[in-house]
Design a protein around this motif. Structure first.
Motif, PDB file in Angstrom:
ATOM      1  N   UNK A  93       7.626   8.544  -5.156  1.00  0.00           N
ATOM      2  CA  UNK A  93       8.578   7.550  -4.615  1.00  0.00           C
ATOM      3  C   UNK A  93       9.404   6.870  -5.692  1.00  0.00           C
ATOM      4  N   UNK A  94       8.978   6.984  -6.956  1.00  0.00           N
ATOM      5  CA  UNK A  94       9.537   6.116  -7.991  1.00  0.00           C
ATOM      6  C   UNK A  94      11.029   6.330  -8.244  1.00  0.00           C
ATOM      7  N   UNK A  95      11.567   7.470  -7.848  1.00  0.00           N
ATOM      8  CA  UNK A  95      13.025   7.622  -8.016  1.00  0.00           C
ATOM      9  C   UNK A  95      13.740   7.693  -6.663  1.00  0.00           C
ATOM     10  N   UNK A  96      13.138   7.052  -5.654  1.00  0.00           N
ATOM     11  CA  UNK A  96      13.746   7.099  -4.311  1.00  0.00           C
ATOM     12  C   UNK A  96      14.272   5.733  -3.854  1.00  0.00           C
ATOM     13  N   UNK A  97      14.398   4.796  -4.797  1.00  0.00           N
ATOM     14  CA  UNK A  97      14.972   3.475  -4.497  1.00  0.00           C
ATOM     15  C   UNK A  97      14.261   2.726  -3.384  1.00  0.00           C
ATOM     16  N   UNK A  98      12.949   2.811  -3.367  1.00  0.00           N
ATOM     17  CA  UNK A  98      12.172   2.087  -2.360  1.00  0.00           C
ATOM     18  C   UNK A  98      11.942   0.663  -2.860  1.00  0.00           C
ATOM     19  N   UNK A  99      12.176  -0.331  -2.006  1.00  0.00           N
ATOM     20  CA  UNK A  99      11.957  -1.733  -2.394  1.00  0.00           C
ATOM     21  C   UNK A  99      10.544  -2.189  -2.045  1.00  0.00           C
ATOM     22  N   UNK A 100      10.076  -1.797  -0.859  1.00  0.00           N
ATOM     23  CA  UNK A 100       8.757  -2.221  -0.387  1.00  0.00           C
ATOM     24  C   UNK A 100       8.021  -1.015   0.167  1.00  0.00           C
ATOM     25  N   UNK A 101       6.710  -0.925  -0.159  1.00  0.00           N
ATOM     26  CA  UNK A 101       5.934   0.214   0.327  1.00  0.00           C
ATOM     27  C   UNK A 101       4.698  -0.276   1.078  1.00  0.00           C
ATOM     28  N   UNK A 102       4.412   0.381   2.199  1.00  0.00           N
ATOM     29  CA  UNK A 102       3.195   0.110   2.972  1.00  0.00           C
ATOM     30  C   UNK A 102       2.239   1.278   2.727  1.00  0.00           C
ATOM     31  N   UNK A 103       1.004   0.962   2.365  1.00  0.00           N
ATOM     32  CA  UNK A 103       0.010   2.007   2.091  1.00  0.00           C
ATOM     33  C   UNK A 103      -1.066   1.913   3.167  1.00  0.00           C
ATOM     34  N   UNK A 104      -1.331   3.031   3.829  1.00  0.00           N
ATOM     35  CA  UNK A 104      -2.293   2.992   4.937  1.00  0.00           C
ATOM     36  C   UNK A 104      -3.238   4.192   4.899  1.00  0.00           C
ATOM     37  N   UNK A 105      -4.525   3.935   5.208  1.00  0.00           N
ATOM     38  CA  UNK A 105      -5.536   5.004   5.320  1.00  0.00           C
ATOM     39  C   UNK A 105      -5.415   5.659   6.690  1.00  0.00           C
ATOM     40  N   UNK A 106      -5.215   6.977   6.707  1.00  0.00           N
ATOM     41  CA  UNK A 106      -5.163   7.627   8.036  1.00  0.00           C
ATOM     42  C   UNK A 106      -6.543   7.626   8.700  1.00  0.00           C
ATOM     43  N   UNK A 107      -7.584   7.251   7.949  1.00  0.00           N
ATOM     44  CA  UNK A 107      -8.919   7.098   8.541  1.00  0.00           C
ATOM     45  C   UNK A 107      -9.007   5.812   9.384  1.00  0.00           C
ATOM     46  N   UNK A 108      -7.885   5.080   9.472  1.00  0.00           N
ATOM     47  CA  UNK A 108      -7.811   3.906  10.362  1.00  0.00           C
ATOM     48  C   UNK A 108      -6.789   4.184  11.463  1.00  0.00           C
ATOM     49  N   UNK A 109      -7.170   4.979  12.452  1.00  0.00           N
ATOM     50  CA  UNK A 109      -6.202   5.366  13.480  1.00  0.00           C
ATOM     51  C   UNK A 109      -5.906   4.274  14.494  1.00  0.00           C
ATOM     52  N   UNK A 110      -6.708   3.194  14.498  1.00  0.00           N
ATOM     53  CA  UNK A 110      -6.547   2.148  15.517  1.00  0.00           C
ATOM     54  C   UNK A 110      -5.580   1.051  15.086  1.00  0.00           C
ATOM     55  N   UNK A 111      -4.923   1.220  13.960  1.00  0.00           N
ATOM     56  CA  UNK A 111      -4.030   0.174  13.452  1.00  0.00           C
ATOM     57  C   UNK A 111      -2.945  -0.168  14.488  1.00  0.00           C
ATOM     58  N   UNK A 112      -2.572  -1.459  14.539  1.00  0.00           N
ATOM     59  CA  UNK A 112      -1.533  -1.827  15.514  1.00  0.00           C
ATOM     60  C   UNK A 112      -0.165  -1.860  14.829  1.00  0.00           C
TER      61      UNK A 112
END
Ligand code: CTP
Ligand code: MG
Length: 227
Positions: A93-112
């Motif tokens: 991602x470091x050269x894709x001009x991302x300002x904010x990143x959300x990191x999520x475990x796919x082992x948490x499928x119940x996330x809202x």
């Protein structure tokens, strides 16, 4: 403001002891990783999604997301440890001009979706945020198989994902951790320890469990069937 999401699916699921890594188990018609993927995909703010997985599963995910063309979705290979999987995605991602990143475990499928969005918004405002859930049991400190003391429950929380950061913050923290050979099991504590930064919280649901053992899959199947 460009927001990206990293979805972690590069674990081997040793503790679940199934014939495929747990994130590929089918739950009510969909593989586990597809639930958080659909949520991230439906959040209009999230423009760039990176799915990190095991080398032999890259093609499988690419085929499943093949028809999703409205936003950028890239599947890359992870590392041996969770932290390395996150690092690989951040590097990508470091050269894709991302300002904010959300990191999520796919082992948490119940996330809202609401918690996902709230966490992103907190990171936009305050730089770093994690979803947590309240502790409901009495917590004690045990030493030599006996209770030594009661832990103050009102200040204790379970750390979950998503965890959201301004990109330069999480990138700097990961590079520091690598240089110092420090290993963490999540990114909020990595940022806290490496940069001594304030990490905000979003109070989420206790149902956003991290599937760890095979019984957890039965629980998630049941909870999802009631939705
Ligand atoms: N993960 C990852 N890369 C790794 C290890 C873990 O992307 N090298 C991801 C997992 O896919 C999961 C999340 O990090 O979504 C949390 O990890 P965990 O629950 O420990 O999953 P596993 O490592 O797969 O399980 P185990 O520790 O039982 O092997
Ligand atoms: Mg693990």
């Amino acid at each position: 403001m460009k927001v990206g999401a990293i979805l972690l699916a590069a674990g081997k699921g040793i503790r679940a002891n199934l014939n495929v890594p747990k994130q590929f188990i089918e739950i009510n018609g969909r593989e586990m990783w597809e639930y958080p993927f659909e949520i991230a995909y439906r959040i209009s703010k999230v423009e760039d999604i990176i799915i990190v997985t095991l080398g032999e599963w890259v093609k499988h995910i690419e085929e499943k997301v093949g028809c999703k063309r409205k936003k950028s979705v890239t599947v890359i290979e992870g590392g041996d440890k969770r932290q390395e999987s996150v690092y690989n995605a951040l590097k990508f991602m470091s050269d894709r001009d991302i300002d904010v990143v959300a990191i999520h475990d796919t082992a948490r499928p119940m996330v809202s979706k609401d918690n996902f969005i709230d966490c992103i918004n907190m990171a936009i405002k305050y730089s770093a945020c994690t979803v947590v859930s309240e502790v409901v049991d009495t917590m004690v400190i045990v030493q030599n198989d006996s209770i030594e003391d009661i832990a103050p429950r009102s200040v204790l929380y379970h750390v979950q994902t998503p965890q959201c950061f301004q990109f330069d913050v999480i990138w700097r923290a990961h590079n520091n951790a690598r240089e110092n050979h420090n290993v963490y099991t999540d990114d909020a504590t990595l940022v806290l320890k490496e940069l001594s930064m304030d990490i905000k919280i979003v109070k989420g649901s206790r149902l956003n469990i991290k599937v760890t053992s095979s019984e957890d899959i039965e629980l998630v199947k049941y909870l999802m069937s009631r939705k």
